[in-house]
Scaffold this motif. Sequence first.
Motif, short mmCIF file in Angstrom:
data_model
loop_
_atom_site.label_atom_id
_atom_site.label_comp_id
_atom_site.label_asym_id
_atom_site.label_seq_id
_atom_site.Cartn_x
_atom_site.Cartn_y
_atom_site.Cartn_z
N THR A 182 -40.88 46.33 9.40
CA THR A 182 -41.04 46.54 10.85
C THR A 182 -42.50 46.71 11.22
OG1 THR A 182 -38.84 47.52 11.02
CG2 THR A 182 -40.41 48.05 12.75
N GLN A 183 -43.23 47.50 10.42
CA GLN A 183 -44.64 47.73 10.70
C GLN A 183 -45.45 46.45 10.60
OE1 GLN A 183 -46.09 50.24 12.01
NE2 GLN A 183 -48.14 49.36 11.89
N VAL A 198 -43.12 33.26 12.69
CA VAL A 198 -41.92 33.75 12.02
C VAL A 198 -42.31 34.10 10.58
CG1 VAL A 198 -40.22 32.66 13.52
CG2 VAL A 198 -41.19 31.32 11.67
N GLY A 199 -41.39 34.02 9.63
CA GLY A 199 -41.74 34.42 8.28
C GLY A 199 -42.18 35.87 8.23
N GLY A 200 -43.35 36.12 7.64
CA GLY A 200 -43.87 37.48 7.54
C GLY A 200 -44.05 38.17 8.87
N PHE A 201 -44.30 37.40 9.93
CA PHE A 201 -44.46 37.97 11.26
C PHE A 201 -43.12 38.48 11.82
CE2 PHE A 201 -48.71 36.42 13.03
CZ PHE A 201 -49.26 36.26 11.77
N ALA A 202 -42.02 37.99 11.27
CA ALA A 202 -40.69 38.34 11.78
C ALA A 202 -39.90 39.16 10.77
CB ALA A 202 -39.92 37.07 12.13
N MET A 203 -40.58 39.83 9.86
CA MET A 203 -39.88 40.58 8.82
C MET A 203 -39.03 41.70 9.37
SD MET A 203 -42.63 40.73 5.70
CE MET A 203 -41.60 41.81 4.71
N ALA A 204 -39.32 42.18 10.57
CA ALA A 204 -38.50 43.24 11.16
C ALA A 204 -37.07 42.78 11.35
CB ALA A 204 -39.08 43.69 12.50
N SER A 205 -36.85 41.48 11.46
CA SER A 205 -35.50 40.96 11.66
C SER A 205 -34.74 40.85 10.35
CB SER A 205 -35.55 39.57 12.32
OG SER A 205 -36.01 38.59 11.40
N SER A 206 -35.43 41.05 9.23
CA SER A 206 -34.83 40.76 7.94
C SER A 206 -35.06 41.92 6.96
CB SER A 206 -35.44 39.46 7.37
OG SER A 206 -34.82 39.09 6.16
N PRO A 207 -34.43 43.07 7.20
CA PRO A 207 -34.65 44.21 6.30
C PRO A 207 -34.28 43.91 4.85
CG PRO A 207 -32.78 44.62 7.78
CD PRO A 207 -33.49 43.40 8.29
N ALA A 208 -33.33 42.98 4.65
CA ALA A 208 -32.92 42.67 3.28
C ALA A 208 -34.03 41.97 2.50
CB ALA A 208 -31.67 41.80 3.30
N ILE A 209 -35.00 41.38 3.20
CA ILE A 209 -36.05 40.64 2.50
C ILE A 209 -36.88 41.55 1.62
CG2 ILE A 209 -37.88 40.81 4.25
CD1 ILE A 209 -36.93 37.64 2.30
N VAL A 210 -36.94 42.85 1.96
CA VAL A 210 -37.78 43.75 1.16
C VAL A 210 -37.23 43.91 -0.25
CG1 VAL A 210 -38.61 44.97 3.20
CG2 VAL A 210 -36.62 45.85 1.96
N PHE A 254 -38.10 33.58 20.01
CA PHE A 254 -37.78 34.26 18.77
C PHE A 254 -37.89 35.76 18.98
CE2 PHE A 254 -39.89 30.31 16.86
CZ PHE A 254 -38.69 29.62 16.81
N THR A 255 -36.77 36.46 18.93
CA THR A 255 -36.78 37.89 19.19
C THR A 255 -36.25 38.67 17.99
OG1 THR A 255 -34.60 37.76 20.27
CG2 THR A 255 -36.56 37.58 21.68
N LEU A 256 -36.64 39.94 17.92
CA LEU A 256 -36.37 40.78 16.76
C LEU A 256 -35.46 41.94 17.16
CD1 LEU A 256 -40.05 40.91 15.46
CD2 LEU A 256 -38.24 39.29 14.81
N ASP A 261 -35.88 46.20 19.42
CA ASP A 261 -35.28 46.11 20.76
C ASP A 261 -35.43 44.70 21.34
OD1 ASP A 261 -34.48 48.78 20.77
OD2 ASP A 261 -36.43 49.44 21.51
N PHE A 262 -35.28 43.71 20.46
CA PHE A 262 -35.35 42.30 20.84
C PHE A 262 -36.70 41.91 21.42
CE2 PHE A 262 -30.87 43.28 20.58
CZ PHE A 262 -30.37 42.19 19.87
N ALA A 263 -37.74 42.56 20.93
CA ALA A 263 -39.09 42.16 21.31
C ALA A 263 -39.38 40.79 20.72
CB ALA A 263 -40.10 43.17 20.77
N PRO A 264 -40.14 39.96 21.42
CA PRO A 264 -40.48 38.63 20.89
C PRO A 264 -41.47 38.74 19.74
CG PRO A 264 -41.58 39.01 22.99
CD PRO A 264 -40.65 40.17 22.78
#
Length: 478
Positions: free
Chosen positions: A388-389, A365-377, A405-407, A411-414
Amino acid sequence: MNIRTSLFEQPLDVINLGLASFADNLVLAGGAATQLDWQPPALGDVAAGLDLAWLINHPRVEAANQIAFERYLAAQPALIDVQFARDTLPAMAQRKLILHAGPPIAWADMCGPMQGAIVGAAIFEGWADSVEAATALVEAGQIDVEPCHHHNVVGPMAGIVSPSMPLWVIQNTTNGSFAYCNFNEGLGKVLRFGANGPEVLERLHWMTQELAPTLQAALKVLGPLELKPIMAQALHMGDEVHNRNAAATGLLLKRLVPALLRCGQPADHVQRAIEFIYSNDHFFLNLSMAACKAMTDAASGVPCSSMVTVMARNGVNFGIQVSGTGKRWYQAPANPINGLYFPGYSAADATADLGDSAITETAGVGGFAMASSPAIVKFVGGTPADATQNSRRMQSITLGSNPAFTLPALDFAPTAAGVDIRKVVDSGTLPIINTGIAHKLAGVGQIGAGITTAPMPGFIEAIRALAEQVRLADGGAA
């Protein structure tokens, strides 16, 4: 017409490896060139590269990784209690001991925030009555300092834990093991950034004398609280459960409030506890860290596995541990942080990467899950597309993904999970971490946030050690 003549009569499109200026010159001359970003594996270390080639697709390593990764996936961390460090960590009852974030480091080599926090903890414990006296005790070796990870503990930034401090007690209900984390103090002048003045000590005493007993009583009413579902839901609500925990903290508070109202503690204690959690969006961070520690610890100690189980920083060095080689540290100087700074501060003011909170990235999670948290940028820099990249790129260096844990943005990829030292060294792609930035002077506090990576040399050293272990397991075969 021979082949050589016909070749040179065709349009040429050159593939250029190495310096981009060679490709640029061809383009300026009217040619076509494709620049390929490539570098030798293991930073050109031939011996390590040969070890790497031997380890890739090695049956013993592949089998070990399957076991380690399955144990990680099966882990079910649950919040079960609040206890004081002296009562739950055996070493705390035996000697004057203070725990810190990251790999081992001597007092003289520590960054300013860590030294300031250790001094504050010594004063908090009553072992000294001034900064000078506390410093003298540590320098004389009368107070021991050791990494949190050596005691199944994690702590953000300086990561300080001393005997009188309360700890979240997390149990992996799958295998019965435990992980611990201290309480989040909130923002401003706080111990984890090296502040040790009266307001810091007053807050710590309140947390010990009032907040901890209140939360302990509430958990007795609530019973075990599974943390993976909270983290999973928070990922769908804009968190990545490292630098953004607003949703997770709200979900936690939603579960705690009914239990707090029925726990039998004085009404004013309950009121202050609720207000404290409500005012601190980072309150869940420490629980996220302990949950991730429980998950990655489940994968630790599988002989010949190349899965990373710890990533941690002490403000000077970045250290990793690998499942197949147990609790051995592989260290390198921490990489710079590419970040956004608060007004009035710059990179010249920052300490190096600091804290155990990279355990969140270790767990996917964290940096690996940044696609779920666009506001973090807005906090760490970049764009939503960058976030996302980052999540996509981590798929190339991991053993698999975590369906818990999905994003939504993918498209809700793990999430990618199970960093593989072989893939890191082979590809040159480093684990990404989003992180807060601490001022290099004790007590100034957070001065920004940004993106960094784990340094490559530690992974190369780990490759050498793993290759040695696998050779021994193979009976000394080359």
